[in-house]
Design an enzyme around this catalytic site. Structure first.
Site, PDB file in Angstrom:
ATOM      1  N   GLY A 124       0.750  -1.194  -0.003  1.00 15.33           N
ATOM      2  CA  GLY A 124       0.038   0.142  -0.207  1.00 15.33           C
ATOM      3  C   GLY A 124       0.897   1.312   0.001  1.00 15.33           C
ATOM      4  O   GLY A 124       0.858   2.003  -0.906  1.00 15.33           O
ATOM      5  N   PRO A 125       1.714   1.625   0.990  1.00 16.01           N
ATOM      6  CA  PRO A 125       2.748   2.491   1.095  1.00 16.01           C
ATOM      7  C   PRO A 125       3.681   2.419  -0.299  1.00 16.01           C
ATOM      8  O   PRO A 125       4.504   1.381  -0.252  1.00 16.01           O
ATOM      9  CB  PRO A 125       3.334   2.357   2.505  1.00 16.01           C
TER      10      PRO A 125
ATOM     11  N   GLU B 218      17.779   3.879   7.325  1.00 16.27           N
ATOM     12  CA  GLU B 218      17.112   3.117   8.151  1.00 16.27           C
ATOM     13  C   GLU B 218      15.844   2.649   7.585  1.00 16.27           C
ATOM     14  O   GLU B 218      15.462   1.528   7.848  1.00 16.27           O
ATOM     15  CB  GLU B 218      16.453   4.063   9.498  1.00 16.27           C
TER      16      GLU B 218
HETATM   17  C1  LIG Z   1       3.397   6.375   0.869  1.00 16.14           C
HETATM   18  C2  LIG Z   1       2.220   6.494  -0.046  1.00 16.14           C
HETATM   19  N1  LIG Z   1       1.912   7.810  -0.333  1.00 16.14           N
HETATM   20  C3  LIG Z   1       0.620   8.211  -0.984  1.00 16.14           C
HETATM   21  C4  LIG Z   1      -0.074   6.936  -1.442  1.00 16.14           C
HETATM   22  C5  LIG Z   1      -1.466   7.390  -2.046  1.00 16.14           C
HETATM   23  N2  LIG Z   1      -1.265   6.932  -3.566  1.00 16.14           N
HETATM   24  C6  LIG Z   1      -1.706   5.613  -3.989  1.00 16.14           C
HETATM   25  S1  LIG Z   1      -1.341   5.630  -5.700  1.00 16.14           S
HETATM   26  C7  LIG Z   1      -0.551   7.275  -5.648  1.00 16.14           C
HETATM   27  C8  LIG Z   1      -0.097   7.489  -7.105  1.00 16.14           C
HETATM   28  C9  LIG Z   1       0.760   6.832  -7.677  1.00 16.14           C
HETATM   29  O1  LIG Z   1       1.299   7.036  -8.963  1.00 16.14           O
HETATM   30  P1  LIG Z   1       2.076   6.036  -9.650  1.00 16.14           P
HETATM   31  O2  LIG Z   1       2.911   5.159  -9.032  1.00 16.14           O
HETATM   32  O3  LIG Z   1       2.553   6.732 -11.067  1.00 16.14           O
HETATM   33  O4  LIG Z   1       0.602   5.035 -10.203  1.00 16.14           O
HETATM   34  P2  LIG Z   1      -0.311   5.176 -11.527  1.00 16.14           P
HETATM   35  O5  LIG Z   1      -1.093   6.259 -11.079  1.00 16.14           O
HETATM   36  O6  LIG Z   1       0.596   5.474 -12.568  1.00 16.14           O
HETATM   37  O7  LIG Z   1      -0.997   3.650 -11.480  1.00 16.14           O
HETATM   38  C10 LIG Z   1      -0.540   7.704  -4.541  1.00 16.14           C
HETATM   39  C11 LIG Z   1      -0.140   9.056  -4.305  1.00 16.14           C
HETATM   40  C12 LIG Z   1       0.392   5.817  -1.141  1.00 16.14           C
HETATM   41  N3  LIG Z   1      -0.302   4.735  -1.599  1.00 16.14           N
HETATM   42  N4  LIG Z   1       1.214   5.577  -0.472  1.00 16.14           N
END
Ligand SMILES: Cc1ncc(C[n+]2csc(CCOP(=O)(O)OP(=O)(O)O)c2C)c(N)n1
Ligand SMILES: [Mg+2]
Length: 610
Positions: free
Chosen positions: A73-74, A359
């Site tokens: 998730g993160p 870390e």
């Molecule tokens: C540490 C963290 N911060 C924020 C999020 C919320 N989040 C989920 S997907 C995303 C955007 C990801 O963009 P990308 O990796 O380019 O994926 P795409 O939209 O291209 O599938 C965010 C900000 C998360 N899951 N984990």
């Protein structure tokens, strides 16, 4: 040679590992598991995507034996997990031979994963160690949630990866031939390799393709109709044409057959050569543990618990399946003993990893090492920097991994380095993470006991908080029982008829003992409780908990740390000695005086209260 995966035995040790760092794309994984014949994911499960108790959760962190290795998730965590998988593979290959262990780790990461700082730490270490078994597929669609990535990123990805010591190739991520060719090339790489797959998010959607809006919100009925038309797909939702399904299943069947052949040949060898786990080897080291304890009882000298921990590690470092490390504080954390051998670039015959000042990646990598199975990782830093580790610790707890964190310099007792280095709220915040045991032992005996509990734990990661400063022993007689396994226990009482219960941990337990003795000289009797682990105490029977907590009206806690967490034991009318402010820079005994964590103040407050 396809020994890569086996739908009929998803846990086969020599399978290739697949990590979905861009965990929001989890449907990619579920659908492939279903199509290739894994029993873990049915079409019904897929229909229940993100519903209560469905294996097809939004972000399926980890499901043992299902083909879901880990998806995070993160964002960015998965990259560090993959580095851990790759390190495990190299170490086990060295230990038991490449005829038995010889696989790759694949990780899909998106723009977001590469923006996260942890990606820098993990990619840098992977490049340094020359992890040639690691293949990263970069979903390079130049889109994240807020819009095109040029809003926030001007990195040259190729130069970035190459500067870390990675190979980097670029392909069209929608072209199957290019993907296949790139993977074959990557499998022969002499370095870790990134395949930049140029893709279009929402591919096939005429109005939402290539746009941030297709990241998280459904396309909607009208747009879905247009996608079906564009991709020439005329089947109903969840209807997979027989011919197509059979094609996919036959890929799974072929993989299973080949994997089975290998499993048969190697299962005997594997059994014979696999390094013994801690539990199996326990009998061989228990003698050394008892000997070290006996030595200690002869002198009962004050000793820092980080030193006690080193003594324990000297013994268990002889077991090949325990992999130590530290984030550039080996000498301070006492995590590296004379028996350790360092893991070096391209040479994985060691059992100690210098993680560098990284870390966050260290803890993400330890999750990967543990998830791979076969090895138990521990890693050290100062307790204050557990804040840099927290996201990965939380995932270890969620995924029930046996990862051990050695956090030294666990209070104001570290002295002159001052408030930026003195942990205050860290113990409370670690204790608030579900399924994490936070140990704070009081002397060598408790340190050994806590280490043993951490190594014998099945599904729970452990923090072991240790002092920098030498402290007086509290357990002065040997006992065969591991008293720390109770979480809290009575060390002594000054009379049968007591008025006060004094509970302490770590460096404050000997102070509590001193307070108890002095109070007794004034006719105020007490019992002293050492509580090395809140979580284990909370799991004891109501009867035992009452024995500890319900004997006196007044309960006092002493711990050089934030006090709020203690109120559940001392109640509102108890006394809590600790620190609810940032620390101070001074010789440590002066800081203890400053915050009133000393015999005179504690005795005065107890007398006032009584
Ligand atoms: C540490 C963290 N911060 C924020 C999020 C919320 N989040 C989920 S997907 C995303 C955007 C990801 O963009 P990308 O990796 O380019 O994926 P795409 O939209 O291209 O599938 C965010 C900000 C998360 N899951 N984990
Ligand atoms: Mg993206």
């Amino acid at each position: 040679m396809s020994k890569d995966f086996n739908p009929t035995n998803p846990s086969w040790i020599n399978r290739d590992r697949f990590v979905l760092s861009a965990g929001h794309g989890s449907m990619l994984l579920y659908s492939l598991l279903y199509l290739t014949g894994y029993k873990s994911v049915s079409l019904n499960d897929i229909k229940n995507f993100r519903q209560l108790d469905s294996i097809c959760a939004g972000h399926p962190e980890y499901h043992p034996g299902t083909g879901i290795e880990t998806t995070t998730g993160p964002l960015g965590q998965g990259i560090s997990n993959a580095v851990g998988f790759a390190i495990s593979e190299e170490i086990l290959k060295k230990q038991i031979g490449k005829k038995i262990i010889d696989h790759k780790t694949y990780v899909i990461a998106g723009d977001g994963c590469l923006m996260e700082g942890i990606s820098h730490e993990a990619l840098s270490l992977a490049g340094h160690l020359k992890l040639k078994n690691l293949i990263l597929l970069f979903d390079n669609n130049s889109i994240s949630i807020d819009g095109p990535t040029n809003l926030t990123v001007s990195d040259n990805h190729e130069k970035r990866f190459k500067s870390y010591g990675w190979d980097y190739i670029k392909i069209n991520g929608h072209n199957y031939k290019e993907i296949s060719k790139a993977l074959k090339k990557a499998q022969k790489s002499k370095k870790p390799i990134a395949i930049s797959c140029k893709t279009t998010i929402g591919y096939g959607s005429p109005n939402k393709g290539g746009k941030a809006s297709s990241h998280g919100s459904p396309l909607g009925d009208d747009e879905i109709k247009l996608v079906r038309k564009k991709l020439n797909w005329s089947y109903n939702p969840f209807e997979i044409p027989k011919k197509l399904l059979n094609e996919w299943k036959s890929i799974g069947d072929r993989a299973s057959k080949k994997a089975k052949k290998y499993e048969k040949i190697f299962s005997k060898k594997l059994k014979k050569n696999f390094p013994p786990g801690y539990n199996l080897a326990r009998n061989t080291i228990i003698g050394s543990i008892e000997k070290a304890k006996t030595e200690y009882f002869k002198n009962l000298e004050p000793m820092a618990t980080r030193k006690c921990s080193e003594k324990f590690l000297e013994i268990v470092s002889k077991l090949p399946n325990i992999i130590g490390g530290s984030a550039d504080l080996a000498g301070s954390n006492n995590t590296k003993t004379k028996n350790h051998k360092i893991v070096k670039p391209g040479d994985f015959s060691g059992n100690y990893i210098h993680y560098g000042v990284r870390e966050h990646a260290m803890c993400g990598i330890m999750n990967g090492i543990s998830l791979h199975s076969g090895l138990i990782p521990y890693g050290g830093t100062f307790l204050i920097f557990s804040d840099y580790c927290k996201p990965s610790i939380r995932l270890a707890a969620m995924m029930k991994q046996k990862v051990i964190y050695v956090f030294t310099h666990d209070s104001i007792g570290l002295g002159e380095d001052g408030p930026t280095h003195q942990p205050i709220e860290q113990l409370a915040s670690l204790r608030s993470i579900p399924n994490l045991n936070v140990f704070r032992p009081s002397d060598l005996i408790e340190t050994f006991e806590c280490w043993q509990l951490a190594l014998e734990s099945k599904n729970t990661p452990s923090v072991i908080a240790l002092t920098r400063q030498a402290i007086k022993p509290v357990r002065i007689k040997s006992s065969t029982k591991n008293m720390s396994s109770l979480g809290a226990y009575e060390i002594f009482r000054t009379n049968d008829d007591i008025k006060v219960t004094i509970i302490a941990t770590g460096s404050e337990t000997s102070l509590a003992s001193e307070v108890g003795h002095k109070l007794a000289t004034d006719g105020i009797y007490s019992k002293i409780i050492s509580m090395p682990c809140h979580e284990l105490f909370d799991q004891q029977s109501e009867g035992y908990k009452n024995e500890i907590l319900s004997e006196t009206n007044l309960i006092v806690s002493i711990e050089a740390s934030e006090t709020s967490y203690w109120k559940k034991y001392t109640n509102h009318n108890g006394l809590n000695f600790g620190i609810d402010d940032f620390g101070k820079s001074a010789p440590y005994k002066k800081i203890y005086q400053h915050f009133g964590i000393n015999t005179e103040n504690i005795i005065k407050k107890i007398k006032d209260k009584l």
